[in-house]
Motif scaffolding. Structure first.
Motif, PDB file in Angstrom:
ATOM      1  N   LYS A 118       0.827  -1.209   0.000  1.00 38.12           N
ATOM      2  CA  LYS A 118       0.000   0.000   0.000  1.00 38.12           C
ATOM      3  C   LYS A 118       0.863   1.262   0.000  1.00 38.12           C
ATOM      4  CE  LYS A 118      -3.677   2.269   2.575  1.00 38.12           C
ATOM      5  NZ  LYS A 118      -4.619   2.181   3.685  1.00 38.12           N
ATOM      6  N   ARG A 119       1.900   1.297   0.837  1.00 36.88           N
ATOM      7  CA  ARG A 119       2.792   2.455   0.886  1.00 36.88           C
ATOM      8  C   ARG A 119       3.511   2.667  -0.447  1.00 36.88           C
ATOM      9  NH1 ARG A 119       5.488   1.148   6.636  1.00 36.88           N
ATOM     10  NH2 ARG A 119       3.791   1.851   7.955  1.00 36.88           N
ATOM     11  N   GLU A 171       1.000   4.007  -3.137  1.00 39.96           N
ATOM     12  CA  GLU A 171       0.608   5.388  -2.878  1.00 39.96           C
ATOM     13  C   GLU A 171       1.746   6.367  -3.147  1.00 39.96           C
ATOM     14  OE1 GLU A 171      -0.994   5.505   1.072  1.00 39.96           O
ATOM     15  OE2 GLU A 171      -2.977   4.854   0.387  1.00 39.96           O
ATOM     16  N   SER A 172       2.973   5.981  -2.836  1.00 36.61           N
ATOM     17  CA  SER A 172       4.077   6.913  -3.051  1.00 36.61           C
ATOM     18  C   SER A 172       4.562   6.914  -4.498  1.00 36.61           C
ATOM     19  CB  SER A 172       5.231   6.594  -2.110  1.00 36.61           C
ATOM     20  OG  SER A 172       5.782   5.345  -2.444  1.00 36.61           O
ATOM     21  N   SER A 216      -1.636   7.627  -6.054  1.00 33.44           N
ATOM     22  CA  SER A 216      -3.067   7.358  -5.903  1.00 33.44           C
ATOM     23  C   SER A 216      -3.320   6.767  -4.532  1.00 33.44           C
ATOM     24  CB  SER A 216      -3.546   6.375  -6.971  1.00 33.44           C
ATOM     25  OG  SER A 216      -3.327   6.893  -8.253  1.00 33.44           O
ATOM     26  N   LYS A 217      -4.473   7.075  -3.939  1.00 28.58           N
ATOM     27  CA  LYS A 217      -4.843   6.525  -2.643  1.00 28.58           C
ATOM     28  C   LYS A 217      -5.410   5.119  -2.825  1.00 28.58           C
ATOM     29  CE  LYS A 217      -3.851  10.128  -0.206  1.00 28.58           C
ATOM     30  NZ  LYS A 217      -2.799  10.078   0.782  1.00 28.58           N
ATOM     31  N   VAL A 218      -5.026   4.211  -1.931  1.00 28.20           N
ATOM     32  CA  VAL A 218      -5.404   2.805  -2.029  1.00 28.20           C
ATOM     33  C   VAL A 218      -6.514   2.502  -1.031  1.00 28.20           C
ATOM     34  CG1 VAL A 218      -4.564   0.457  -1.703  1.00 28.20           C
ATOM     35  CG2 VAL A 218      -3.116   2.149  -2.812  1.00 28.20           C
ATOM     36  N   LEU A 223      -8.120   0.952  -5.872  1.00 31.31           N
ATOM     37  CA  LEU A 223      -7.982   2.376  -5.570  1.00 31.31           C
ATOM     38  C   LEU A 223      -9.270   2.903  -4.956  1.00 31.31           C
ATOM     39  CD1 LEU A 223      -6.221   3.536  -8.851  1.00 31.31           C
ATOM     40  CD2 LEU A 223      -5.166   2.848  -6.701  1.00 31.31           C
ATOM     41  N   ARG A 224      -9.173   4.026  -4.261  1.00 31.35           N
ATOM     42  CA  ARG A 224     -10.348   4.637  -3.642  1.00 31.35           C
ATOM     43  C   ARG A 224     -11.269   5.230  -4.700  1.00 31.35           C
ATOM     44  NH1 ARG A 224      -7.964   8.072   1.431  1.00 31.35           N
ATOM     45  NH2 ARG A 224      -7.207   6.298   2.613  1.00 31.35           N
ATOM     46  N   GLU A 278     -10.395   8.124  -7.488  1.00 34.23           N
ATOM     47  CA  GLU A 278      -9.001   8.070  -7.928  1.00 34.23           C
ATOM     48  C   GLU A 278      -8.942   7.492  -9.335  1.00 34.23           C
ATOM     49  OE1 GLU A 278      -6.138   9.008  -6.345  1.00 34.23           O
ATOM     50  OE2 GLU A 278      -7.302   9.801  -4.692  1.00 34.23           O
TER      51      GLU A 278
END
Length: 96
Positions: free
Chosen positions: A40-41, A44-45, A49-51, A83-84, A87
């Motif tokens: 996840k990190r 996202e980095s 995109s937000k997971v 993804l959220r 996104e």
């Protein structure tokens, strides 16, 4: 473990292409010792995109024969990243 070592490559197959059509699910081959938090990190980095969620799957290598010689493919680990809402997929994965 560095973030670039966690994600090996995106998997582009027929199954993952149909999953990606909803616009939220990505599939990556990841390091075998990476856990869901590391994945996840890294996503996202690296992708920005937000997971929402991460599902992992271990794939055991098959035994393959070439004549009388037997070999074994290596084990691998896949990560299904959702993804959220709202996104978008990264641009380099949209056309693939």
């Amino acid at each position: 473990m560095k973030l670039t070592d966690v994600i090996r490559r995106p998997l582009i197959t027929e199954k993952t292409t149909t999953l990606r059509e909803d616009g939220r699910t990505l599939v990556f081959e990841v390091a075998k010792d990476a856990n869901k938090i590391d994945i996840k990190r890294a996503v996202e980095s690296l992708l920005g995109s937000k997971v929402a969620s991460v599902r992992t799957s271990l794939t055991h290598g098959k035994f393959k024969r070439q004549g009388k010689f037997i070999g074994r493919r290596s084990d691998s680990k896949k990560a299904y990243v959702t993804l959220r809402e709202g996104e978008k997929l990264p641009e380099f994965l949209q056309g693939a």
